[in-house]
Design a protein around this motif. Structure first.
Motif, PDB file in Angstrom:
ATOM      1  N   CYS A   1     -11.076  -7.777  15.068  1.00 15.59           N
ATOM      2  CA  CYS A   1     -10.946  -8.427  16.369  1.00 15.59           C
ATOM      3  C   CYS A   1     -10.230  -7.516  17.374  1.00 15.59           C
ATOM      4  CB  CYS A   1     -10.201  -9.748  16.193  1.00 15.59           C
ATOM      5  SG  CYS A   1     -10.252 -10.822  17.607  1.00 15.59           S
ATOM      6  N   GLY A   2      -9.623  -6.411  16.860  1.00  7.83           N
ATOM      7  CA  GLY A   2      -9.015  -5.436  17.753  1.00  7.83           C
ATOM      8  C   GLY A   2      -7.681  -5.839  18.363  1.00  7.83           C
ATOM      9  N   GLN A   3      -7.055  -6.883  17.823  1.00  4.82           N
ATOM     10  CA  GLN A   3      -5.750  -7.293  18.347  1.00  4.82           C
ATOM     11  C   GLN A   3      -4.662  -6.707  17.449  1.00  4.82           C
ATOM     12  OE1 GLN A   3      -5.901  -9.155  21.315  1.00  4.82           O
ATOM     13  NE2 GLN A   3      -8.005  -8.506  20.932  1.00  4.82           N
ATOM     14  N   ILE A   4      -4.112  -5.560  17.875  1.00  5.24           N
ATOM     15  CA  ILE A   4      -3.178  -4.831  17.031  1.00  5.24           C
ATOM     16  C   ILE A   4      -1.842  -5.571  16.946  1.00  5.24           C
ATOM     17  CG2 ILE A   4      -1.973  -2.653  16.681  1.00  5.24           C
ATOM     18  CD1 ILE A   4      -4.990  -2.440  16.474  1.00  5.24           C
ATOM     19  N   SER A   5      -1.593  -6.167  15.775  1.00  3.07           N
ATOM     20  CA  SER A   5      -0.326  -6.861  15.576  1.00  3.07           C
ATOM     21  C   SER A   5       0.602  -5.980  14.755  1.00  3.07           C
ATOM     22  CB  SER A   5      -0.564  -8.180  14.845  1.00  3.07           C
ATOM     23  OG  SER A   5       0.617  -8.586  14.190  1.00  3.07           O
ATOM     24  N   LEU A   6       1.789  -5.723  15.284  1.00  4.18           N
ATOM     25  CA  LEU A   6       2.809  -5.065  14.470  1.00  4.18           C
ATOM     26  C   LEU A   6       3.930  -6.061  14.203  1.00  4.18           C
ATOM     27  CD1 LEU A   6       2.892  -1.415  15.865  1.00  4.18           C
ATOM     28  CD2 LEU A   6       1.866  -2.257  13.770  1.00  4.18           C
ATOM     29  N   GLY A   7       3.538  -7.330  14.035  1.00  8.76           N
ATOM     30  CA  GLY A   7       4.519  -8.372  13.767  1.00  8.76           C
ATOM     31  C   GLY A   7       4.107  -9.275  12.628  1.00  8.76           C
ATOM     32  N   HIS A   8       3.211  -8.783  11.767  1.00  4.94           N
ATOM     33  CA  HIS A   8       2.743  -9.644  10.679  1.00  4.94           C
ATOM     34  C   HIS A   8       3.831  -9.947   9.653  1.00  4.94           C
ATOM     35  CE1 HIS A   8      -1.223 -10.467  11.903  1.00  4.94           C
ATOM     36  NE2 HIS A   8      -1.721 -10.646  10.707  1.00  4.94           N
ATOM     37  N   ALA A   9       4.941  -9.214   9.704  1.00  8.44           N
ATOM     38  CA  ALA A   9       6.063  -9.528   8.816  1.00  8.44           C
ATOM     39  C   ALA A   9       6.509 -10.970   9.028  1.00  8.44           C
ATOM     40  CB  ALA A   9       7.223  -8.577   9.078  1.00  8.44           C
ATOM     41  N   LEU A  10       6.299 -11.492  10.231  1.00  2.00           N
ATOM     42  CA  LEU A  10       6.646 -12.887  10.519  1.00  2.00           C
ATOM     43  C   LEU A  10       5.930 -13.824   9.547  1.00  2.00           C
ATOM     44  CD1 LEU A  10       7.720 -15.237  12.298  1.00  2.00           C
ATOM     45  CD2 LEU A  10       5.761 -14.873  13.778  1.00  2.00           C
ATOM     46  N   TYR A  11       4.624 -13.659   9.381  1.00  2.00           N
ATOM     47  CA  TYR A  11       3.854 -14.562   8.523  1.00  2.00           C
ATOM     48  C   TYR A  11       4.157 -14.319   7.056  1.00  2.00           C
ATOM     49  CZ  TYR A  11       1.583 -14.781  13.008  1.00  2.00           C
ATOM     50  OH  TYR A  11       1.356 -14.887  14.344  1.00  2.00           O
ATOM     51  N   PHE A  12       4.347 -13.058   6.717  1.00  2.00           N
ATOM     52  CA  PHE A  12       4.735 -12.703   5.354  1.00  2.00           C
ATOM     53  C   PHE A  12       6.055 -13.399   5.015  1.00  2.00           C
ATOM     54  CE2 PHE A  12       6.580  -9.760   2.215  1.00  2.00           C
ATOM     55  CZ  PHE A  12       5.528  -9.628   1.340  1.00  2.00           C
ATOM     56  N   GLY A  13       7.014 -13.287   5.928  1.00  4.32           N
ATOM     57  CA  GLY A  13       8.326 -13.895   5.728  1.00  4.32           C
ATOM     58  C   GLY A  13       8.247 -15.410   5.679  1.00  4.32           C
ATOM     59  N   LEU A  14       7.427 -16.009   6.552  1.00  2.00           N
ATOM     60  CA  LEU A  14       7.305 -17.470   6.556  1.00  2.00           C
ATOM     61  C   LEU A  14       6.741 -17.955   5.225  1.00  2.00           C
ATOM     62  CD1 LEU A  14       5.988 -18.287  10.148  1.00  2.00           C
ATOM     63  CD2 LEU A  14       8.200 -18.907   9.159  1.00  2.00           C
ATOM     64  N   GLY A  15       5.764 -17.246   4.687  1.00  2.00           N
ATOM     65  CA  GLY A  15       5.202 -17.605   3.380  1.00  2.00           C
ATOM     66  C   GLY A  15       6.269 -17.530   2.299  1.00  2.00           C
ATOM     67  N   ALA A  16       7.009 -16.410   2.302  1.00  2.00           N
ATOM     68  CA  ALA A  16       8.041 -16.207   1.292  1.00  2.00           C
ATOM     69  C   ALA A  16       9.132 -17.270   1.411  1.00  2.00           C
ATOM     70  CB  ALA A  16       8.642 -14.809   1.439  1.00  2.00           C
ATOM     71  N   TYR A  17       9.589 -17.533   2.631  1.00  3.69           N
ATOM     72  CA  TYR A  17      10.685 -18.484   2.826  1.00  3.69           C
ATOM     73  C   TYR A  17      10.251 -19.917   2.534  1.00  3.69           C
ATOM     74  CZ  TYR A  17      14.655 -15.739   4.290  1.00  3.69           C
ATOM     75  OH  TYR A  17      15.735 -14.901   4.277  1.00  3.69           O
ATOM     76  N   THR A  18       9.048 -20.301   2.964  1.00  9.75           N
ATOM     77  CA  THR A  18       8.597 -21.670   2.706  1.00  9.75           C
ATOM     78  C   THR A  18       8.594 -21.939   1.204  1.00  9.75           C
ATOM     79  OG1 THR A  18       7.144 -21.444   4.610  1.00  9.75           O
ATOM     80  CG2 THR A  18       6.788 -23.345   3.200  1.00  9.75           C
ATOM     81  N   THR A  19       8.017 -21.007   0.458  1.00  7.81           N
ATOM     82  CA  THR A  19       7.930 -21.177  -0.996  1.00  7.81           C
ATOM     83  C   THR A  19       9.321 -21.219  -1.631  1.00  7.81           C
ATOM     84  OG1 THR A  19       5.938 -19.869  -0.856  1.00  7.81           O
ATOM     85  CG2 THR A  19       6.815 -20.252  -3.045  1.00  7.81           C
ATOM     86  N   ALA A  20      10.147 -20.234  -1.256  1.00 10.87           N
ATOM     87  CA  ALA A  20      11.464 -20.116  -1.889  1.00 10.87           C
ATOM     88  C   ALA A  20      12.361 -21.298  -1.523  1.00 10.87           C
ATOM     89  CB  ALA A  20      12.122 -18.802  -1.472  1.00 10.87           C
ATOM     90  N   LEU A  21      12.309 -21.732  -0.256  1.00  9.55           N
ATOM     91  CA  LEU A  21      13.161 -22.849   0.159  1.00  9.55           C
ATOM     92  C   LEU A  21      12.719 -24.155  -0.499  1.00  9.55           C
ATOM     93  CD1 LEU A  21      13.755 -22.118   3.960  1.00  9.55           C
ATOM     94  CD2 LEU A  21      15.499 -22.226   2.173  1.00  9.55           C
ATOM     95  N   LEU A  22      11.416 -24.415  -0.475  1.00  9.27           N
ATOM     96  CA  LEU A  22      10.919 -25.662  -1.084  1.00  9.27           C
ATOM     97  C   LEU A  22      11.270 -25.720  -2.564  1.00  9.27           C
ATOM     98  CD1 LEU A  22       7.402 -26.221   0.556  1.00  9.27           C
ATOM     99  CD2 LEU A  22       9.487 -27.551   0.886  1.00  9.27           C
ATOM    100  N   PHE A  23      11.151 -24.588  -3.242  1.00  8.20           N
ATOM    101  CA  PHE A  23      11.404 -24.574  -4.678  1.00  8.20           C
ATOM    102  C   PHE A  23      12.897 -24.669  -4.984  1.00  8.20           C
ATOM    103  CE2 PHE A  23      11.701 -22.278  -8.848  1.00  8.20           C
ATOM    104  CZ  PHE A  23      11.006 -23.231  -9.583  1.00  8.20           C
ATOM    105  N   SER A  24      13.717 -23.863  -4.287  1.00  9.33           N
ATOM    106  CA  SER A  24      15.137 -23.838  -4.637  1.00  9.33           C
ATOM    107  C   SER A  24      15.886 -25.065  -4.104  1.00  9.33           C
ATOM    108  CB  SER A  24      15.785 -22.547  -4.140  1.00  9.33           C
ATOM    109  OG  SER A  24      15.733 -22.481  -2.742  1.00  9.33           O
ATOM    110  N   LYS A  25      15.442 -25.654  -2.987  1.00  7.23           N
ATOM    111  CA  LYS A  25      16.177 -26.797  -2.429  1.00  7.23           C
ATOM    112  C   LYS A  25      15.622 -28.128  -2.935  1.00  7.23           C
ATOM    113  CE  LYS A  25      18.496 -24.244   0.684  1.00  7.23           C
ATOM    114  NZ  LYS A  25      19.929 -24.114   0.872  1.00  7.23           N
ATOM    115  N   PHE A  26      14.304 -28.211  -3.075  1.00  8.04           N
ATOM    116  CA  PHE A  26      13.708 -29.512  -3.395  1.00  8.04           C
ATOM    117  C   PHE A  26      12.904 -29.505  -4.689  1.00  8.04           C
ATOM    118  CE2 PHE A  26      13.722 -28.959   1.286  1.00  8.04           C
ATOM    119  CZ  PHE A  26      14.744 -29.859   1.574  1.00  8.04           C
ATOM    120  N   GLY A  27      12.849 -28.365  -5.354  1.00 13.28           N
ATOM    121  CA  GLY A  27      12.109 -28.289  -6.604  1.00 13.28           C
ATOM    122  C   GLY A  27      10.601 -28.423  -6.459  1.00 13.28           C
TER     123      GLY A  27
END
Lengths: 292, 326
Positions: free
Chosen positions: B59-85
């Motif tokens: 699509c030609g939209q150069i994103s140099l901020g994809h760490a945001l989505y990577f981090g959101l995936g990592a945090y959502t999983t880790a928070l849901l698991f460690s806080k709420f099981g």
């Protein structure tokens, strides 16, 4: 929060902002000249700070005296980088934008690696410079002398740049090349030479900033990274390629940073700068002073 | 024309099946944990870069901020698991959906920006998120989250004794990202994206809904990237903002595609297979003393490839094939 605290931080913010403007000036100059964003700009600053440090450590040259020498060294460095790397990146037939981003970014990584290799990752500082650690009080507002002098140097540099671009042959060639590189070639100006000199000049400006910064900031291989993003934001706020937009952009960034630090925890002070950038480009997609 | 198109698709599918089969067999012979670790990372980055490539390459939209989505995936999983099981699988899907929604919400204002203004906006947004997570006490702030160890099983997606399950998940992830790209590139979306990349104004005038097609690319790309982040959190079992949301990750996701061939089906895979082992090996063999040699090697490689092969290393193969068919 008293009025005095507010004035105090805005004054410090203004001084820092003038320095941000100086750091960003070279980036804006190069972008305006040839549409290239130098992703190694922060590393240029880092090299300038190390040069200042070693001139002090080995030859006891005060950063203030060293500034012109550092600028000259960076001039040569900038021109060499253009001739060895950027010149070839501009010839790419495919993905020109990406090639420039990654060629200069790769260069930044190499420079950081070389700095770690030769200078070690240790934090260094210049302990006893003429101006370091001194403050002046203006009616109860304390201003650090190095930053104050830095702000003065920034204003001087921008003034000199203004006359340089308007009055000298090289400055006019620079302006002409940025308007239309093809037509410039027709009247016998060597485009490559202008570009090389433009890179030299851009690097010299960041060299000046680096010499000032070395007086009051730690010097380490990654130091450039923290200032590079601020420099991009500064340049973008001013409208890409407008050198004097970078001056205004720098002041805005400095003031926003200082005001954010008043409201939010210090570790979040950059959030204000980034938020203002987004706000500005969402309203004016080509920056404050960029033509639409 | 149609014939060669079908041939190309069949050839790509056969190649992919072949590579997958070979890759699936490799761990049966390579038992060394260190090497297996590098293989997992290589597959993960190949998949991540494939996801990045959908938005950045096609699509030609150069994103140099994809760490945001990577981090959101990592945090959502880790928070849901460690806080709420909540099991990581729900975190993975949840993180993906959150990321896709956020990508569209951010795309709404950002896709009006062009060129460097867009690139800087992506960097700046990811940086804001990084700073916020760094100061968010409930999410562990700078200390990060230690993912609690339960029993080894596919249900908890935790394996303390073997790397193999992670390897096969990463391989599956890589195949899925590839298949999504394979399917999209010849769908109407693929054509729209290329039109938007080449000339947005012309595309608009020909009836391509430029804005919507950018939004679609952003959502797919962000979803897959978050799945990768979620996987990474399980794989390393400890996350902090620095290790999942810093600018460094945004680059690592873009680099393989750029080096291999941006906007191509095989570019990200090729780039990752070369780049990731090289980075890991230089880091452990010569960079161990922390003296930056790994950075020098890695940076030089990026500069050389960018200058010598601007269309990416994939160009080497197509040239050869052209020569052979002549």
């Amino acid at each position: 929060m008293t009025t005095a605290t507010i004035i105090q931080s805005l004054a410090s913010g203004l001084l820092m902002g003038l320095l941000y403007g100086l750091i960003a000036a070279g980036l804006a100059l190069i972008f305006g000249l040839m549409d290239v964003v130098n992703f190694a700009h922060g590393e240029f600053l880092m090299i300038a700070m190390y040069v200042t440090f070693f001139l002090f450590a080995f030859f006891a040259i005060d950063p203030l005296l060293a500034a012109p020498l550092v600028a000259a060294a960076l001039f040569v460095f900038g021109a060499v980088v253009y001739l060895l790397v950027v010149r070839f990146a501009m010839r790419a037939k495919a993905n020109v934008g990406m090639v420039q981003i990654f060629a200069t970014f790769g260069l930044a990584i190499v420079m950081r690696g070389l700095a770690q290799f030769f200078f070690t990752p240790d934090y260094r500082s210049i302990p006893h410079s003429w101006l370091g650690g001194q403050t002046i009080s203006f009616g109860g507002i304390y201003l650090p002398v190095p930053q104050l002098v830095g702000a003065g140097v920034s204003i001087l540099a921008f003034t000199a740049l203004f006359f340089f671009i308007k009055k000298t042959d090289f400055g006019r060639a620079l302006e002409a090349t940025r308007e239309d590189a093809g037509a410039v070639a027709l009247v016998g100006i060597d485009k490559n030479r202008v570009f090389a000199l433009g890179w030299g000049l851009g690097a010299a400006l960041v060299g000046l900033a680096g010499a000032i910064m070395a007086m009051f900031f730690y010097i380490y291989p990654d130091v450039g990274a923290s200032f590079a993003l601020i420099a991009y934001v500064t340049v973008a706020l001013g409208g890409f390629g407008s050198v004097f937009g970078a001056f205004a952009g720098g002041i805005i960034v400095g003031l926003v940073e200082a005001s954010t630090a008043l409201i939010l925890p210090p570790s979040l002070k950059s959030v204000g700068i980034y938020a203002v950038y987004l706000l500005v480009v969402f309203i004016r997609p080509r920056g404050l002073f960029g033509s639409i | 024309m149609d014939n060669s198109f079908a041939q190309r698709r069949r050839r790509d599918l056969l190649l992919a099946a072949g590579f997958t089969a070979v890759a699936a067999l490799v761990p049966l012979f390579v038992k060394d944990v260190y090497v297996q670790n590098i293989m997992v990372l290589t597959l993960m980055y190949a998949a991540l870069s494939q996801s990045w490539n959908i938005l950045g390459g096609y699509c030609g939209q150069i994103s140099l901020g994809h760490a945001l989505y990577f981090g959101l995936g990592a945090y959502t999983t880790a928070l849901l698991f460690s806080k709420f099981g909540v099991l990581p699988w729900f975190g993975m899907i949840g993180g993906g959906l959150i990321s896709a929604v956020i990508a569209m919400a951010l795309g709404y204002p950002c896709f009006r920006l062009r060129g460097h203004y867009f690139v800087i906006a992506t960097i700046v947004i990811a940086e804001i998120a990084y700073l916020l997570f760094l100061n968010w006490d409930w999410a562990g702030a700078a200390l990060g989250i230690d993912i609690p160890v339960r029993t080894d099983s596919w249900l908890t997606f935790q394996f303390t004794r073997s790397k193999l399950p992670y390897f096969y998940f990463a391989l599956g992830f890589c195949v899925v990202a590839w298949l999504v790209t394979f399917w999209l590139q010849d769908s109407k979306w693929g054509y729209w994206w290329r039109a938007v990349k080449d000339n947005p104004d012309a595309a608009e005038s020909l009836g391509v809904v430029v804005f919507n097609s950018k939004m679609g690319a952003a959502a797919v790309s962000a979803f897959l990237t978050a799945v990768g982040g979620s996987f990474y959190a399980q794989f390393v079992s400890y996350i902090d903002p620095e290790s999942v949301m810093s600018f460094h990750f945004s680059l690592l996701m873009a680099l393989p595609a750029v080096l291999g061939g941006i906007g191509t089906l095989w570019g990200p895979v090729l780039g990752a297979v070369i780049l990731i082992p090289l980075t890991e090996l230089t880091r452990s063999f010569i960079g161990g003393s922390g003296r930056g040699v790994d950075l020098i090697v890695y940076g030089t490689l990026i500069v050389l490839i960018a200058l010598a092969r601007p269309e990416g290393l994939i160009g080497l193969f197509s040239r050869k094939r052209k020569g052979a068919s002549r």
